[in-house]
Design an enzyme around this catalytic site. Sequence first.
Site, PDB file in Angstrom:
ATOM      1  N   LYS A 198       0.907  -1.231   0.014  1.00 43.10           N
ATOM      2  CA  LYS A 198       0.103  -0.081   0.143  1.00 43.10           C
ATOM      3  C   LYS A 198       0.892   1.218  -0.057  1.00 43.10           C
ATOM      4  O   LYS A 198       0.673   2.455  -0.753  1.00 43.10           O
ATOM      5  CB  LYS A 198      -0.967  -0.123   1.215  1.00 43.10           C
ATOM      6  CG  LYS A 198      -0.272   0.083   2.630  1.00 43.10           C
ATOM      7  CD  LYS A 198      -0.246   1.479   3.044  1.00 43.10           C
ATOM      8  CE  LYS A 198       0.570   1.597   4.456  1.00 43.10           C
ATOM      9  NZ  LYS A 198       0.673   2.637   5.086  1.00 43.10           N
ATOM     10  N   THR A 255      -4.055   5.337   3.191  1.00 44.43           N
ATOM     11  CA  THR A 255      -2.572   5.878   2.612  1.00 44.43           C
ATOM     12  C   THR A 255      -2.904   6.974   1.365  1.00 44.43           C
ATOM     13  O   THR A 255      -2.254   7.594   1.117  1.00 44.43           O
ATOM     14  CB  THR A 255      -1.852   4.716   2.361  1.00 44.43           C
ATOM     15  OG1 THR A 255      -1.388   4.228   3.686  1.00 44.43           O
ATOM     16  CG2 THR A 255      -0.426   5.360   1.664  1.00 44.43           C
TER      17      THR A 255
END
Length: 340
Positions: A198, A255
């Site tokens: 991620k 994120t």
Amino acid sequence: MTRCAVFGTGSWGTAFSMVLADAGCRVTMWGRRAALVDTLNATHENPDYLPGVRLPDAVTATADPAEAARDAEFTVLAVPAQTLRGNLERWAPLLDAGTVLVSLMKGVELGTTRRMSEVIEEVVAKEGAGAAGVRGRVAVLTGPNLAREIAARQPAAAVVACADEAVARRLQTACHTPYFRPYTNTDVVGCELGGAVKNVIGLAVGIADGMGLGDNAKASLITRGLAETARLGSVLGADPRTFAGLAGMGDLVATCSSPLSRNHTFGTNLGRGMTLAETIAATKQTAEGVKSCESVLDLARRHAVDMPITETVVSIVHDGKPPLVALKELMSRSAKAEGH
């Protein structure tokens, strides 16, 4: 009162120390800079990483790793991923046999392509007094956990992953507060891959933001980025359901969408035209995806897994390819079915 050691005084190590203290634990943080340790003890604040946030009285700090590790039921490792091995080789002989080793790190080691739990197992088995059964004592805490929000005690959820479910439940109890809700999982591989990849996708979405691309492009990167993660996870034996949960989609969304994300911010600066050197100079904290994108791609190639977004990020960050050129190349790839 449960004793915990937290090795690392960055933003996430500090915020998680607060969580542990709020859950009723006594926490000793280790920091490499004596001046910061003194400030933490004198003011109960970490001005370098979480200015204005008062730490609970149950949190203290030391520059002596032996003091931090003494009698700790949980030893939390919160240092940059690429420094873990060197640091842990020094700390392992100091750790109590039986302590639960908790990784807060989200990365893949350069050169070896080891996940952080694998590095911990390898080093402790070689250097530590409590090497027997170390795999069942290594846990991973991951999920959408932006440190600044957690330090403000805003609601968040996380995943506690360990091969030994009983150990996962112990850690769950140790860090469960009214604002921090941990879930257990035994899929350490999937949880770690979700956290490592991620960061790479966060860089890609940040680059897209910096280039002024729209929400369609960003949504496509997030979705196809998750597909890359799941492909790699499948080959490495992860549970595919993990990637639909907090360690996968949850962490990815946080994120890729938050200005508090270091990787997203780093990518945004690159997308706006800053050089790698300029972006590094403007970044105060470690953006793990900058180095891990290379090791993630290396891991994928070793297992013949196609990860075009990760490959594109590496070409921009480390090969100096202009983002616009990289975008055109990514968009011109041959068409295929969505499930591939």
